[in-house]
Design an enzyme around this catalytic site. Structure first.
Site, PDB file in Angstrom:
ATOM      1  N   GLU A 209     -49.206 -75.683   4.330  1.00 36.60           N
ATOM      2  CA  GLU A 209     -47.919 -75.025   3.721  1.00 36.60           C
ATOM      3  C   GLU A 209     -47.892 -75.927   2.755  1.00 36.60           C
ATOM      4  O   GLU A 209     -48.598 -76.751   2.134  1.00 36.60           O
ATOM      5  CB  GLU A 209     -47.239 -75.513   4.994  1.00 36.60           C
ATOM      6  CG  GLU A 209     -47.218 -76.832   4.916  1.00 36.60           C
ATOM      7  CD  GLU A 209     -46.401 -76.941   6.399  1.00 36.60           C
ATOM      8  OE1 GLU A 209     -45.310 -77.303   6.070  1.00 36.60           O
ATOM      9  OE2 GLU A 209     -46.592 -77.118   7.778  1.00 36.60           O
TER      10      GLU A 209
ATOM     11  N   ARG B 183     -40.348 -79.792  -2.683  1.00 38.41           N
ATOM     12  CA  ARG B 183     -39.541 -81.141  -3.408  1.00 38.41           C
ATOM     13  C   ARG B 183     -40.612 -82.411  -3.411  1.00 38.41           C
ATOM     14  O   ARG B 183     -41.789 -82.307  -3.466  1.00 38.41           O
ATOM     15  CB  ARG B 183     -38.825 -81.870  -1.749  1.00 38.41           C
ATOM     16  CG  ARG B 183     -39.847 -82.168  -0.513  1.00 38.41           C
ATOM     17  CD  ARG B 183     -38.934 -82.884   0.632  1.00 38.41           C
ATOM     18  NE  ARG B 183     -40.018 -83.058   1.091  1.00 38.41           N
ATOM     19  CZ  ARG B 183     -40.852 -82.669   1.988  1.00 38.41           C
ATOM     20  NH1 ARG B 183     -40.703 -81.176   2.628  1.00 38.41           N
ATOM     21  NH2 ARG B 183     -41.302 -83.097   2.931  1.00 38.41           N
TER      22      ARG B 183
HETATM   23  C1  MV4 Z   1     -52.427 -76.904  12.746  1.00 41.22           C
HETATM   24  C2  MV4 Z   1     -53.762 -77.967  12.910  1.00 41.22           C
HETATM   25  C3  MV4 Z   1     -54.910 -77.603  13.133  1.00 41.22           C
HETATM   26  N1  MV4 Z   1     -55.110 -75.817  13.289  1.00 41.22           N
HETATM   27  N2  MV4 Z   1     -53.004 -75.656  11.730  1.00 41.22           N
HETATM   28  C4  MV4 Z   1     -48.415 -79.702  12.166  1.00 41.22           C
HETATM   29  C5  MV4 Z   1     -47.925 -80.153  11.495  1.00 41.22           C
HETATM   30  C6  MV4 Z   1     -47.645 -78.410  10.201  1.00 41.22           C
HETATM   31  N3  MV4 Z   1     -47.780 -78.935   9.094  1.00 41.22           N
HETATM   32  C7  MV4 Z   1     -48.985 -78.110  10.882  1.00 41.22           C
HETATM   33  N4  MV4 Z   1     -49.512 -79.105  11.807  1.00 41.22           N
HETATM   34  C8  MV4 Z   1     -50.606 -78.322  12.507  1.00 41.22           C
HETATM   35  N5  MV4 Z   1     -51.795 -77.069  11.785  1.00 41.22           N
HETATM   36  C9  MV4 Z   1     -54.445 -75.357  12.342  1.00 41.22           C
HETATM   37  N6  MV4 Z   1     -54.962 -74.212  12.155  1.00 41.22           N
HETATM   38  C10 MV4 Z   1     -52.843 -79.208  13.455  1.00 41.22           C
HETATM   39  C11 MV4 Z   1     -52.133 -79.415  12.738  1.00 41.22           C
HETATM   40  C12 MV4 Z   1     -51.389 -80.830  13.746  1.00 41.22           C
HETATM   41  C13 MV4 Z   1     -50.651 -81.284  12.632  1.00 41.22           C
HETATM   42  C14 MV4 Z   1     -50.594 -81.359  11.071  1.00 41.22           C
HETATM   43  C15 MV4 Z   1     -51.072 -82.564  10.288  1.00 41.22           C
HETATM   44  C16 MV4 Z   1     -50.674 -83.582  10.686  1.00 41.22           C
HETATM   45  C17 MV4 Z   1     -50.726 -84.203  11.639  1.00 41.22           C
HETATM   46  C18 MV4 Z   1     -50.547 -83.064  12.447  1.00 41.22           C
HETATM   47  C19 MV4 Z   1     -50.428 -83.462  13.769  1.00 41.22           C
HETATM   48  C20 MV4 Z   1     -51.116 -82.595  15.148  1.00 41.22           C
HETATM   49  C21 MV4 Z   1     -51.088 -81.182  14.400  1.00 41.22           C
END
Ligand code: MV4
Length: 465
Positions: free
Chosen positions: A288, A292
């Site tokens: 994403e 900001r």
């Molecule tokens: C994911 C992922 C694994 N695979 N997308 C968590 C918050 C949101 N910004 C997106 N997140 C995640 N998306 C896919 N396709 C795992 C996470 C995620 C995570 C991402 C960044 C920092 C910490 C995290 C903790 C758990 C899960």
């Protein structure tokens, strides 16, 4: 250039914006709640306006009162900081319609990149790597089931309006997918008023990598390289660093350039962060875009020498970016520790109250961005972060060594903080080697819990014997 800007925020970021404005000869106006009356950062501003009681829905989230404060103080522009109204496209639009420059993107660019489905579509178009998945919000569950079968399980259901881990469901089979879509939709509708969801391939053991970008109103956009933000607990970051350790320089350049291209294509002006996950083979997938300035922007400032907040103000006033991509060089390594008034021994319970002891660290490469000081009373209404300790060094090893010394010097009491936890994380082998993933902090905390309860069980047995 602006004559006067209003800061629609509080705490360390309000102080950070005041400092940037002052270097440009711009006057500042703070708005504050009654819970923040007499707070340290307000003294640094030229003017201040009380906008309501402590709870943020009655003060820092009141668009009408913030606009009224800008009108009575004759401000030219409004800086939203992070959190609060910073990613609210409606607020950006009201600022514009009321004759104030919003120091950030246009409401249109914010809405385009803030919605994860439209952002991902744009990313696909310009070649920023994304996870395979549905290209539109899910209309028909059977369509989503078909896509999941094609990309293979596990998949993750995400809310288009989501963020910070809300409205997400991991599905390891078709049954979990069906229930996951329904519950993610419900949660997203309740939390964001938008039940739009999509699915993508789920990556199990990832690292979190984010590219700092900045664009101007003349179609220019650059990247300021990346930060690693894998040190987190429950989607709250604890440590951020730049550059991301152990990343192949060619892949780094590709992903950073693709992030800048995304921002350029969106006709985006201001600071933006493009978030990615990185797998074990250093493949990148965009998650994403944050529209900001981020809490962790200082690590990028330390390695590039660029004042990001100053640049935000300048581009908002219509100036072209002050640098070209080829002029932006990485110098050394920087690490930031978030200092939260929380008790790590009691489930990270937020700690309000009086700071009696506050001894700040110092020395080469040490930067402390904080609004706290001895005698500051932390109000119970807001985020628990009371400051950021940022350390720079010629390389990662030196930065860690300096950070350990700084953490040892740093004394805050009697309120509990995350300082002792940071000291422990510095001793962690995964952190030291730069071989961590997004789950290592939680693994370490869980191991602690297990050790604690085992010790308690042993001592109970000894007492009996
Ligand atoms: C994911 C992922 C694994 N695979 N997308 C968590 C918050 C949101 N910004 C997106 N997140 C995640 N998306 C896919 N396709 C795992 C996470 C995620 C995570 C991402 C960044 C920092 C910490 C995290 C903790 C758990 C899960």
């Amino acid at each position: 250039m602006f004559k006067r800007i209003l800061i629609a925020n509080r705490g360390e970021i309000a102080l950070r914006v005041i400092r940037a404005a002052k270097t440009l000869g711009i006057e500042t106006v703070c708005v504050y709640s009654t819970a923040d009356a007499g707070a340290p950062w307000i003294e640094h501003a030229d003017q201040s306006v009380c906008i309501g009681p402590g709870p943020s829905p009655q003060s820092y989230l009141r668009i009408d009162r913030i606009i009224a404060a800008a009108e009575v103080t004759h401000a030219d522009a409004i800086h939203p900081g992070y959190g609060f109204l910073s990613e609210n496209a409606h607020f950006a639009e009201v600022c514009r319609d009321s004759g104030f420059e919003f120091i950030g993107p246009s409401p249109e660019a914010m809405a385009l990149l803030g919605d994860k489905v439209s952002c991902k579509k744009m990313a696909r178009k310009v070649g920023t790597p994304v996870f395979p998945g549905t290209e539109e919000a899910i209309e028909d569950i059977e369509e989503a089931v078909k896509v999941a079968d094609e990309i293979g399980y596990p998949v993750i259901v995400k809310a288009a309006a989501g963020g910070g881990g809300r409205g997400m469901r991991v599905a390891r089979d078709v049954d979990q997918l069906r229930t996951g879509i329904e519950s993610a939709r419900q949660e997203a509708l309740a939390a964001f008023g938008n039940g739009s969801v999509y699915i993508e391939k789920f990556l199990e053991h990832a690292r979190h990598f984010e590219v700092q970008t900045i664009g101007d109103k003349h179609g220019n956009a650059v990247h300021l390289y990346e930060r690693d933000c894998s040190s987190q607990r429950r989607h709250q970051k604890l440590i951020e660093e730049a550059p991301s350790p152990g990343v192949d320089p060619v892949k780094r350049r590709q992903v950073c350039e693709s992030a800048a291209e995304l921002i350029r294509s969106a006709k985006y002006s201001g600071a933006a962060t493009v978030e990615f996950l990185m797998d074990a083979k250093q493949n990148f997938y965009m998650l994403e875009v944050n529209t900001r300035v981020q809490v962790e922007h200082p690590v990028t400032e330390m390695i590039t020498g660029i004042d990001i907040v100053r640049e935000m103000i300048c581009v908002s006033a219509g100036q072209p970016l002050s640098m070209k991509q080829e002029d932006i060089k990485v110098n050394g390594h920087a690490i930031e520790c978030r200092i939260n008034a929380e008790d790590p021994d009691r489930g990270f319970m937020p700690q309000a109250g009086l700071i009696e002891t506050f001894v700040a660290p110092g020395g080469p490469g040490v930067r402390l961005d904080t609004h706290a000081r001895p005698g500051y009373r932390i109000p119970p209404n807001y985020d628990s972060m009371i400051g950021k300790l940022i350390v720079h060094g010629p390389d990662r090893k030196t930065a860690i060594a300096r950070l350990k010394v700084a953490l040892d010097e740093f004394k805050i009491g009697p309120v509990r903080t995350t300082i002792p936890l940071h000291r422990r994380l510095m001793e962690n082998a995964d952190f030291a080697n730069g071989t961590f993933d997004i789950h290592y902090v939680e693994r370490l905390l869980k191991a602690d819990e297990t050790a604690k309860s085992e010790a308690a069980a042993r001592s109970a047995k000894d007492t009996k014997a």
